[in-house]
Motif scaffolding. Structure first.
Motif, PDB file in Angstrom:
ATOM      1  N   UNK A   1       0.816  -1.225   0.000  1.00 25.60           N
ATOM      2  CA  UNK A   1       0.000   0.000   0.000  1.00 25.60           C
ATOM      3  C   UNK A   1       0.848   1.272   0.000  1.00 25.60           C
ATOM      4  N   UNK A   2       2.147   1.145  -0.153  1.00 26.11           N
ATOM      5  CA  UNK A   2       3.032   2.306  -0.310  1.00 26.11           C
ATOM      6  C   UNK A   2       3.233   2.558  -1.799  1.00 26.11           C
ATOM      7  N   UNK A   3       3.027   3.798  -2.242  1.00 27.01           N
ATOM      8  CA  UNK A   3       3.189   4.050  -3.678  1.00 27.01           C
ATOM      9  C   UNK A   3       4.631   3.978  -4.155  1.00 27.01           C
ATOM     10  N   UNK A   4       5.582   4.314  -3.277  1.00 22.14           N
ATOM     11  CA  UNK A   4       6.975   4.410  -3.712  1.00 22.14           C
ATOM     12  C   UNK A   4       7.914   3.789  -2.681  1.00 22.14           C
ATOM     13  N   UNK A   5       8.979   3.158  -3.188  1.00 22.67           N
ATOM     14  CA  UNK A   5      10.087   2.686  -2.353  1.00 22.67           C
ATOM     15  C   UNK A   5      11.354   3.323  -2.910  1.00 22.67           C
ATOM     16  N   UNK A   6      12.156   3.890  -2.032  1.00 21.94           N
ATOM     17  CA  UNK A   6      13.305   4.694  -2.460  1.00 21.94           C
ATOM     18  C   UNK A   6      14.624   3.948  -2.264  1.00 21.94           C
ATOM     19  N   UNK A   7      15.510   4.083  -3.241  1.00 26.38           N
ATOM     20  CA  UNK A   7      16.897   3.625  -3.110  1.00 26.38           C
ATOM     21  C   UNK A   7      17.727   4.826  -2.661  1.00 26.38           C
ATOM     22  N   UNK A   8      18.423   4.685  -1.553  1.00 29.17           N
ATOM     23  CA  UNK A   8      19.155   5.805  -0.945  1.00 29.17           C
ATOM     24  C   UNK A   8      20.635   5.665  -1.273  1.00 29.17           C
ATOM     25  N   UNK A   9      21.099   6.379  -2.309  1.00 27.22           N
ATOM     26  CA  UNK A   9      22.460   6.190  -2.806  1.00 27.22           C
ATOM     27  C   UNK A   9      23.521   6.532  -1.774  1.00 27.22           C
ATOM     28  N   UNK A  10      23.177   7.380  -0.811  1.00 29.26           N
ATOM     29  CA  UNK A  10      24.133   7.751   0.234  1.00 29.26           C
ATOM     30  C   UNK A  10      24.627   6.509   0.984  1.00 29.26           C
ATOM     31  N   UNK A  11      23.740   5.546   1.197  1.00 30.38           N
ATOM     32  CA  UNK A  11      24.089   4.372   1.994  1.00 30.38           C
ATOM     33  C   UNK A  11      24.500   3.165   1.167  1.00 30.38           C
ATOM     34  N   UNK A  12      24.021   3.066  -0.074  1.00 33.77           N
ATOM     35  CA  UNK A  12      24.305   1.852  -0.865  1.00 33.77           C
ATOM     36  C   UNK A  12      25.166   2.120  -2.094  1.00 33.77           C
ATOM     37  N   UNK A  13      25.443   3.371  -2.398  1.00 31.82           N
ATOM     38  CA  UNK A  13      26.269   3.676  -3.548  1.00 31.82           C
ATOM     39  C   UNK A  13      25.450   3.830  -4.827  1.00 31.82           C
ATOM     40  N   UNK A  14      26.066   4.452  -5.816  1.00 32.59           N
ATOM     41  CA  UNK A  14      25.331   4.786  -7.033  1.00 32.59           C
ATOM     42  C   UNK A  14      25.082   3.574  -7.931  1.00 32.59           C
ATOM     43  N   UNK A  15      26.061   2.675  -8.064  1.00 37.01           N
ATOM     44  CA  UNK A  15      25.857   1.523  -8.945  1.00 37.01           C
ATOM     45  C   UNK A  15      24.752   0.610  -8.427  1.00 37.01           C
ATOM     46  N   UNK A  16      24.747   0.373  -7.117  1.00 41.41           N
ATOM     47  CA  UNK A  16      23.705  -0.478  -6.542  1.00 41.41           C
ATOM     48  C   UNK A  16      22.342   0.210  -6.631  1.00 41.41           C
ATOM     49  N   UNK A  17      22.336   1.528  -6.493  1.00 45.21           N
ATOM     50  CA  UNK A  17      21.096   2.280  -6.676  1.00 45.21           C
ATOM     51  C   UNK A  17      20.553   2.075  -8.082  1.00 45.21           C
ATOM     52  N   UNK A  18      21.420   2.169  -9.082  1.00 47.81           N
ATOM     53  CA  UNK A  18      20.986   1.971 -10.462  1.00 47.81           C
ATOM     54  C   UNK A  18      20.440   0.562 -10.669  1.00 47.81           C
ATOM     55  N   UNK A  19      21.139  -0.439 -10.140  1.00 48.42           N
ATOM     56  CA  UNK A  19      20.690  -1.826 -10.279  1.00 48.42           C
ATOM     57  C   UNK A  19      19.341  -2.045  -9.603  1.00 48.42           C
ATOM     58  N   UNK A  20      19.127  -1.371  -8.487  1.00 40.95           N
ATOM     59  CA  UNK A  20      17.878  -1.558  -7.735  1.00 40.95           C
ATOM     60  C   UNK A  20      16.659  -1.089  -8.515  1.00 40.95           C
ATOM     61  N   UNK A  21      16.865  -0.259  -9.531  1.00 42.35           N
ATOM     62  CA  UNK A  21      15.739   0.221 -10.342  1.00 42.35           C
ATOM     63  C   UNK A  21      15.129  -0.897 -11.178  1.00 42.35           C
ATOM     64  N   UNK A  22      15.825  -2.017 -11.295  1.00 45.97           N
ATOM     65  CA  UNK A  22      15.262  -3.194 -11.968  1.00 45.97           C
ATOM     66  C   UNK A  22      14.680  -4.184 -10.956  1.00 45.97           C
ATOM     67  N   UNK A  23      14.701  -3.810  -9.666  1.00 48.19           N
ATOM     68  CA  UNK A  23      14.271  -4.713  -8.607  1.00 48.19           C
ATOM     69  C   UNK A  23      13.296  -4.032  -7.650  1.00 48.19           C
ATOM     70  N   UNK A  24      12.449  -3.160  -8.206  1.00 51.39           N
ATOM     71  CA  UNK A  24      11.346  -2.624  -7.418  1.00 51.39           C
ATOM     72  C   UNK A  24      11.458  -1.195  -6.968  1.00 51.39           C
ATOM     73  N   UNK A  25      12.624  -0.566  -7.104  1.00 50.42           N
ATOM     74  CA  UNK A  25      12.781   0.810  -6.636  1.00 50.42           C
ATOM     75  C   UNK A  25      12.330   1.786  -7.720  1.00 50.42           C
ATOM     76  N   UNK A  26      11.709   2.903  -7.277  1.00 50.53           N
ATOM     77  CA  UNK A  26      11.222   3.887  -8.251  1.00 50.53           C
ATOM     78  C   UNK A  26      11.654   5.300  -7.898  1.00 50.53           C
ATOM     79  N   UNK A  27      12.637   5.444  -7.002  1.00 46.64           N
ATOM     80  CA  UNK A  27      13.056   6.772  -6.568  1.00 46.64           C
ATOM     81  C   UNK A  27      14.535   6.707  -6.196  1.00 46.64           C
ATOM     82  N   UNK A  28      15.320   7.674  -6.681  1.00 46.56           N
ATOM     83  CA  UNK A  28      16.749   7.705  -6.362  1.00 46.56           C
ATOM     84  C   UNK A  28      17.092   8.882  -5.447  1.00 46.56           C
TER      85      UNK A  28
END
Length: 367
Positions: A290-317
């Motif tokens: 019931x949450x419209x958005x799940x965010x990938x937080x590049x500060x904690x996981x890095x930019x490459x993992x943030x980019x990869x997460x966009x294929x695994x359910x994340x919709x916000x960087x």
């Protein structure tokens, strides 16, 4: 997607996969099944399916500025490298002039949000925190004030003698339009008594956000994972937020935050693994239906993992930030900020639509 199009490495995921494909709500047991599975590709595909249904190929970001007016704090959370005691080397509390100077030297046209959090400084009154908002809103009336955590609101209530609702009313009058997601950590009392015993309880954190939602405010929420919590506690955390969202529909986004080691020199064994980060983000998307958005937080996981997460359910960087200090005062090794061009590059590199947004997910511009 049908189950027969998935190549399940872990057959134990078949029941969960069927539920996700059918749009059925997952249980605590389902969440544990997902966390205990090593079939990351299947978990990621399922999370991507859910996100595609909600957001298509849209990926959002915002131009924002982080502001931390004080690092003096009464609490002694075991995961925090930011806090200081009054008079300790490095301790600070910005006055009005210092606050405005800090923002003026970092502000640029295009910034739409100030993200304001800091220490629980008991040596200044509640009016100090209100004045920070009034000062910034007067100088930057077009910028949204996303200010203070649920734990800070509870702290303000204690030092002011006002109720939670009265604190929120005063903050709204000063210019606050949305609450940040911090202070959630892990929403179980076992965790909080060990890691942050001086901060708001589970029930109080949820009550702050419930009250804000009842007043018409939209808020954010986080989960700080990767320390002493059990996998069951991670799922319980998600379920407690999901229950409140069922009740109020007031959360805009959920942000899983990988805990940072206290020192930047910490080895990789003291940091969260990429597999656990991706799995936790994907499972968040699956559990928080019931949450419209799940965010990938590049500060904690890095930019490459943030980019990869966009294929695994994340919709916000997240956003440009300009200068993140709390995670980096612990052991974060990532960039403290990204430019708009860099965020757009990350999003488009994943084959997604790069949408610049405001605090409330209204699209400002497609890049």
């Amino acid at each position: 997607m049908a189950l027969d199009t998935l190549v399940l490495q872990d057959k134990n995921l078949s029941t969960v996969a069927n539920k996700v494909i059918a749009g059925e709500r997952l249980t605590l047991e389902d969440g544990l099944t997902l966390f205990n599975s090593n079939d990351l590709l299947t978990i990621g595909q399922l999370a991507n399916l859910v996100n595609q249904r909600k957001n298509g190929d849209n990926v959002y970001f915002i131009q924002n500025l982080y502001i931390n007016p004080t690092n003096v704090c009464e609490a002694h959370c075991k995961f925090c490298g930011f806090r200081r005691d009054l008079g300790e080397d490095g301790a600070y509390t910005m006055n009005t002039e210092e606050l405005l100077h800090y923002v003026e030297t970092r502000y640029h046209e295009g910034i739409r949000e100030f993200h304001i959090v800091g220490g629980h400084n008991q040596h200044v009154p509640f009016d100090y925190y209100l004045d920070n908002i009034r000062t910034l809103k007067k100088a930057y009336p077009h910028v949204t004030m996303k200010a203070y955590t649920g734990a800070e609101i509870e702290f303000f209530s204690r030092i002011s003698g006002l109720s939670i609702r009265e604190v929120l009313e005063e903050l709204r009058k000063a210019g606050v339009e949305s609450l940040t997601g911090g202070g959630a950590e892990i929403l179980t009392e076992r965790y909080r008594m060990k890691m942050s015993p001086e901060k708001a309880s589970t029930d109080m954190y949820l009550e702050v956000h419930r009250t804000a939602h009842q007043m018409g405010m939209k808020t954010h929420s986080t989960m700080l994972y990767g320390s002493i919590e059990t996998l069951e506690e991670r799922v319980i955390h998600m379920l407690r937020l999901r229950e409140l969202q069922d009740e109020t529909n007031g959360f805009l986004v959920f942000i899983p935050l990988a805990v940072q080691p206290i020192k930047a020199t910490a080895g990789i064994k003291r940091r969260n693994s990429a597999i656990d980060d991706l799995k936790t983000m994907a499972i968040s998307r699956l559990m928080l239906d019931n949450f419209p958005h799940i965010k990938a937080y590049f500060i904690n996981i890095g930019t490459q993992l943030t980019q990869l997460s966009l294929t695994m359910g994340m919709c916000d960087v997240h956003g440009t930030l300009i200068e993140e200090r709390i995670s980096h005062s612990a052991g974060a090794l990532t960039q403290q900020a990204l430019t708009v061009d860099e965020l757009v590059w990350l999003i488009k590199g994943a084959g997604k639509r790069a949408l610049e947004r405001d605090t409330f997910y209204n699209v400002v511009k497609e890049h």
